[in-house]
Design a protein around this motif. Structure first.
Motif, short mmCIF file in Angstrom:
data_model
loop_
_atom_site.label_atom_id
_atom_site.label_comp_id
_atom_site.label_asym_id
_atom_site.label_seq_id
_atom_site.Cartn_x
_atom_site.Cartn_y
_atom_site.Cartn_z
N ASN A 158 28.28 41.62 29.76
CA ASN A 158 26.95 42.22 29.74
C ASN A 158 26.39 42.41 28.34
N ASN A 159 27.26 42.42 27.33
CA ASN A 159 26.82 42.77 25.98
C ASN A 159 27.11 41.70 24.93
N SER A 160 27.61 40.56 25.35
CA SER A 160 27.93 39.51 24.38
C SER A 160 28.04 38.18 25.12
N ASP A 161 28.28 37.13 24.36
CA ASP A 161 28.59 35.85 25.00
C ASP A 161 30.00 35.38 24.66
N PHE A 162 30.88 36.34 24.33
CA PHE A 162 32.30 36.02 24.21
C PHE A 162 32.82 35.51 25.55
N LEU A 163 33.76 34.58 25.50
CA LEU A 163 34.48 34.20 26.70
C LEU A 163 35.37 35.35 27.15
N THR A 164 35.68 35.39 28.45
CA THR A 164 36.47 36.50 28.99
C THR A 164 37.62 35.97 29.85
N GLY A 165 38.66 36.80 29.96
CA GLY A 165 39.77 36.51 30.84
C GLY A 165 40.26 37.77 31.51
N TRP A 166 40.38 37.75 32.82
CA TRP A 166 40.87 38.91 33.56
C TRP A 166 42.33 38.70 33.92
N VAL A 167 43.17 39.70 33.58
CA VAL A 167 44.60 39.65 33.87
C VAL A 167 44.84 40.38 35.19
N LEU A 168 45.49 39.71 36.11
CA LEU A 168 45.68 40.27 37.44
C LEU A 168 46.91 41.16 37.52
N HIS A 169 46.73 42.35 38.09
CA HIS A 169 47.89 43.15 38.47
C HIS A 169 48.57 42.55 39.69
N ASP A 170 47.75 42.08 40.62
CA ASP A 170 48.28 41.52 41.87
C ASP A 170 47.49 40.28 42.25
N TYR A 171 48.18 39.35 42.86
CA TYR A 171 47.56 38.14 43.39
C TYR A 171 47.42 38.35 44.89
N ASP A 172 46.27 38.90 45.29
CA ASP A 172 46.05 39.21 46.70
C ASP A 172 44.56 39.10 47.02
N ASP A 173 44.22 39.31 48.28
CA ASP A 173 42.85 39.13 48.72
C ASP A 173 41.88 40.08 48.00
N ALA A 174 42.31 41.33 47.79
CA ALA A 174 41.43 42.30 47.13
C ALA A 174 41.09 41.85 45.72
N ASN A 175 42.08 41.34 44.99
CA ASN A 175 41.83 40.88 43.62
C ASN A 175 41.05 39.58 43.60
N HIS A 176 41.19 38.77 44.63
CA HIS A 176 40.39 37.55 44.73
C HIS A 176 38.90 37.89 44.85
N VAL A 177 38.61 38.91 45.63
CA VAL A 177 37.22 39.36 45.78
C VAL A 177 36.67 39.84 44.43
N ILE A 178 37.49 40.61 43.70
CA ILE A 178 37.05 41.12 42.39
C ILE A 178 36.84 39.96 41.42
N ALA A 179 37.75 38.99 41.45
CA ALA A 179 37.63 37.83 40.55
C ALA A 179 36.33 37.09 40.80
N LYS A 180 35.96 36.92 42.07
CA LYS A 180 34.71 36.21 42.39
C LYS A 180 33.49 37.01 41.93
N ARG A 181 33.63 38.34 41.89
CA ARG A 181 32.52 39.16 41.39
C ARG A 181 32.46 39.12 39.86
N LEU A 182 33.61 39.24 39.21
CA LEU A 182 33.64 39.28 37.74
C LEU A 182 33.27 37.93 37.11
N LYS A 183 33.69 36.85 37.77
CA LYS A 183 33.48 35.49 37.25
C LYS A 183 33.94 35.34 35.79
N PRO A 184 35.19 35.68 35.49
CA PRO A 184 35.68 35.48 34.12
C PRO A 184 35.85 33.99 33.84
N ASP A 185 35.96 33.66 32.57
CA ASP A 185 36.21 32.27 32.20
C ASP A 185 37.66 31.87 32.47
N TYR A 186 38.55 32.88 32.45
CA TYR A 186 39.98 32.65 32.69
C TYR A 186 40.51 33.70 33.66
N LEU A 187 41.43 33.29 34.51
CA LEU A 187 42.25 34.21 35.29
C LEU A 187 43.68 34.05 34.83
#
Length: 254
Positions: A158-187
């Motif tokens: 929201n405040n820059s154009d740096f690339l982003t990467g989200w580190v997952l605590h868990d690989y599950d359906d709930a985190n998949h939903v969050i990933a699709k919302r966040l749209k990071p450049d890396y998972l």
């Protein structure tokens, strides 16, 4: 054959004390295209490259990072005495700005900069992230801001154009939903969390898994659409003839 790129986890931490300047530069001198390191915040608001909040494991001294100023920390050795005795007694806890200066000498290298959850919880995302992005701005094109903390990814996007990467605590359906919302450049995930012999979630992101020191396992994951492999021993991994095909020219940049 898919050939992954290797990411030096806290530098060349198999051979040198993690997150120190010697560890990070040794990884770059091995030819690393990518390095990863951790950022925490001191009691007086200084951003330092350090993994834990407690000092004992990597310094041999009891203390909590959040209770100490950088003035108190700057002469503490980050030499991992249990692993290395006094071999690296000259290594200190680097400021983030110290690592920025290092990366300026290796302009082909990309850094995955992990802002730690504990620091964001202690001081607040809105307090920490502006300073982090300001310090990194000079090497903007070389940085990916990563975190387990969703708010850090959201703030960065929201405040820059740096690339982003989200580190997952868990690989599950709930985190998949969050990933699709966040749209990071890396998972990013521990490789053991991803089901065996399957391609991970498809999306606009690239995948990175950690921590792998087996070249054949790295090639296996690359064959399943995971292009980035984080390793604590990048020097040994690059001795593999296939993995070495992605060896960079960072050796020539210093």
């Amino acid at each position: 054959m898919a050939i992954p790129h290797l990411v030096a986890h806290r530098g060349l931490m198999e051979t040198y004390p993690e997150n120190t300047l010697v560890s990070l530069e040794s990884a770059l001198l091995s030819g690393a295209d990518y390095i990863e390191f951790d950022v925490q915040c001191t009691a007086d608001g200084q951003l330092v490259v350090f993994h834990d909040t407690e000092l004992l494991r990597t310094t041999g001294i009891k203390g909590n990072l959040f209770e100490m100023s950088y003035e108190e920390l700057k002469n503490i050795r980050a030499h991992e005495p249990e692993r290395f005795s006094l071999a690296f007694f000259n290594q200190h806890i680097p400021l983030l700005s110290d690592v920025v200066q290092l990366l300026q000498r290796y302009p082909r290298a990309t850094a995955f900069v992990e802002i730690k959850e504990e620091t964001l919880e202690q001081y607040g995302t809105s307090q920490v992230m502006p300073d982090l992005l300001k310090i990194l701005d000079i090497i903007h094109s070389q940085c990916v801001i990563i975190s387990y903390d969703e708010s850090a990814i959201e703030y960065t996007k929201n405040n820059s154009d740096f690339l982003t990467g989200w580190v997952l605590h868990d690989y599950d359906d709930a985190n998949h939903v969050i990933a699709k919302r966040l749209k990071p450049d890396y998972l990013i995930a521990n490789h053991r969390k991803i089901p065996k012999n399957t391609d991970p979630w498809p999306g606009s992101w690239h995948w990175m898994v950690y921590d792998i020191t087996d070249p054949e396992l790295a090639l296996h994951y690359a064959s399943h659409n995971i292009p980035l492999i984080e390793t604590r021993d990048i020097s040994s991994m690059l001795e593999h003839p296939i993995l070495a095909l992605n060896l960079s020219n960072n050796l020539a940049n210093n």
